[in-house]
Design an enzyme around this catalytic site. Sequence first.
Site, mmCIF file in Angstrom:
data_model
loop_
_atom_site.group_PDB
_atom_site.id
_atom_site.type_symbol
_atom_site.label_atom_id
_atom_site.label_comp_id
_atom_site.label_asym_id
_atom_site.label_seq_id
_atom_site.Cartn_x
_atom_site.Cartn_y
_atom_site.Cartn_z
ATOM 1 N N ASP A 12 1.043 -1.255 -0.109
ATOM 2 C CA ASP A 12 0.184 -0.129 0.174
ATOM 3 C C ASP A 12 0.667 1.051 -0.018
ATOM 4 O OD1 ASP A 12 -1.964 1.672 0.141
ATOM 5 O OD2 ASP A 12 -2.925 1.699 2.496
ATOM 6 N N ASN A 14 0.872 3.135 -2.752
ATOM 7 C CA ASN A 14 1.778 3.920 -4.446
ATOM 8 C C ASN A 14 1.191 5.406 -4.643
ATOM 9 O OD1 ASN A 14 2.670 1.297 -4.819
ATOM 10 N ND2 ASN A 14 1.093 0.220 -6.108
ATOM 11 N N HIS A 29 2.188 3.489 -9.003
ATOM 12 C CA HIS A 29 2.117 2.574 -9.456
ATOM 13 C C HIS A 29 3.195 2.104 -10.389
ATOM 14 C CE1 HIS A 29 -1.782 2.689 -7.437
ATOM 15 N NE2 HIS A 29 -3.161 3.769 -8.421
ATOM 16 N N SER A 57 -7.475 -5.516 -4.779
ATOM 17 C CA SER A 57 -8.794 -6.212 -4.286
ATOM 18 C C SER A 57 -9.648 -5.741 -5.146
ATOM 19 C CB SER A 57 -9.072 -5.571 -2.677
ATOM 20 O OG SER A 57 -9.356 -4.108 -2.874
ATOM 21 N N ASN A 60 -10.995 -2.645 -4.983
ATOM 22 C CA ASN A 60 -10.530 -1.389 -5.700
ATOM 23 C C ASN A 60 -11.388 -1.052 -6.919
ATOM 24 O OD1 ASN A 60 -7.032 -2.876 -4.316
ATOM 25 N ND2 ASN A 60 -8.666 -1.147 -3.588
HETATM 26 C C1 IPE Z 1 -5.627 -2.876 -0.524
HETATM 27 O O1 IPE Z 1 -4.836 -1.320 -0.346
HETATM 28 C C2 IPE Z 1 -5.413 -3.345 -1.350
HETATM 29 C C3 IPE Z 1 -4.186 -3.618 -1.939
HETATM 30 C C4 IPE Z 1 -3.232 -3.100 -2.014
HETATM 31 C C5 IPE Z 1 -3.922 -3.787 -3.506
HETATM 32 P P1 IPE Z 1 -5.577 -0.181 -0.890
HETATM 33 O O2 IPE Z 1 -5.133 1.115 -0.558
HETATM 34 O O3 IPE Z 1 -6.833 -0.759 -1.557
HETATM 35 O O4 IPE Z 1 -7.221 -0.769 0.685
HETATM 36 P P2 IPE Z 1 -7.957 0.562 1.387
HETATM 37 O O5 IPE Z 1 -8.873 0.569 0.859
HETATM 38 O O6 IPE Z 1 -7.427 1.679 1.863
HETATM 39 O O7 IPE Z 1 -7.973 -0.265 2.821
HETATM 40 C C1 IPE Z 2 -1.837 0.110 -3.195
HETATM 41 O O1 IPE Z 2 -1.480 2.069 -3.093
HETATM 42 C C2 IPE Z 2 -1.604 -0.776 -4.309
HETATM 43 C C3 IPE Z 2 -3.423 -0.965 -5.049
HETATM 44 C C4 IPE Z 2 -4.425 -0.765 -4.351
HETATM 45 C C5 IPE Z 2 -3.058 -1.276 -6.122
HETATM 46 P P1 IPE Z 2 -2.122 2.328 -3.482
HETATM 47 O O2 IPE Z 2 -3.159 2.961 -5.038
HETATM 48 O O3 IPE Z 2 -3.979 1.968 -2.590
HETATM 49 O O4 IPE Z 2 -1.882 3.725 -2.292
HETATM 50 P P2 IPE Z 2 -2.664 4.692 -1.473
HETATM 51 O O5 IPE Z 2 -3.058 3.679 -0.390
HETATM 52 O O6 IPE Z 2 -3.799 5.598 -2.393
HETATM 53 O O7 IPE Z 2 -1.230 5.971 -1.490
HETATM 54 MG MG MG Z 3 -4.236 1.918 -0.467
#
Ligand code: IPE
Ligand code: IPE
Ligand code: MG
Length: 224
Positions: A12, A14, A29, A57, A60
């Site tokens: 998490d 990115n 990403h 997820s 997502n």
């Molecule tokens: C969890 O991260 C899913 C992945 C890393 C793929 P999210 O960024 O989607 O989680 P939440 O929604 O903040 O809990």
């Molecule tokens: C996790 O990073 C990767 C995916 C869920 C694909 P995020 O995209 O959730 O990054 P933040 O949490 O918004 O910084």
């Molecule tokens: Mg995230």
Amino acid sequence: MNPLNHVAIIMDGNGRWGLKNENSRNAGHKAGLKTVEKIIKESIKNNVKFLTLFAFSTENWKRPKKEISFLFNLLEDFLKNKIDDLNKQNIKLKIIGIKNFSTRLNKLLNISEKKTSKNTKIQINLALNYGSKSELVNAFKNLIKNNDKINEKNLSKHLQTKNIPDPDILIRTGDKKRLSNFLLWQLAYSEIFFEKKLWPDFNENDYNKIIKKFRSIKRNFGKI
Ligand code: IPE
Ligand code: IPE
Ligand code: MG
């Protein structure tokens, strides 16, 4: 010293990294993919046998279409460019989650899994369109359909992680302390490490520190 078989990671942070450094979530990403490669290498060095990476997820899908398509294009390019290299390194790739992407991506994922299926150095479980609650509901449905006895062993057999030992370590980067619907059953006895750094900033040194700490933890599993 605790044996280490399986590391699971919620990658998490990115988006925040990308916004901060290049004013674009997608840049984060892209940068995160470099960390994936580093951590695969370091896992092999540490003789980790299973590495499970949460990449997308079931929740997502609520993100903007543009970000979603960027992510899947990134994955597609990565597999096209790297699968032969991963195969040469004796790495086995397995997708956990429901493969309901474009026909093209589904095909590429199947080919990549098939190509590497006999490899033995390390198994990378890539969690894509993965959600633990729906995994559990499906497992119960299958138990009932097959008229199997409902117990822990049989339930585990119907999970996407069948034949994979439960994670010894869970790491979540990005400074959030939650599981976000990841491996709820399988993490029952894992050692959990929440890491402040955003995923693109996470490096081999951070990873090795966690592994070192893990090695020395007294794991009780209910005993004393
Ligand atoms: C969890 O991260 C899913 C992945 C890393 C793929 P999210 O960024 O989607 O989680 P939440 O929604 O903040 O809990
Ligand atoms: C996790 O990073 C990767 C995916 C869920 C694909 P995020 O995209 O959730 O990054 P933040 O949490 O918004 O910084
Ligand atoms: Mg995230």
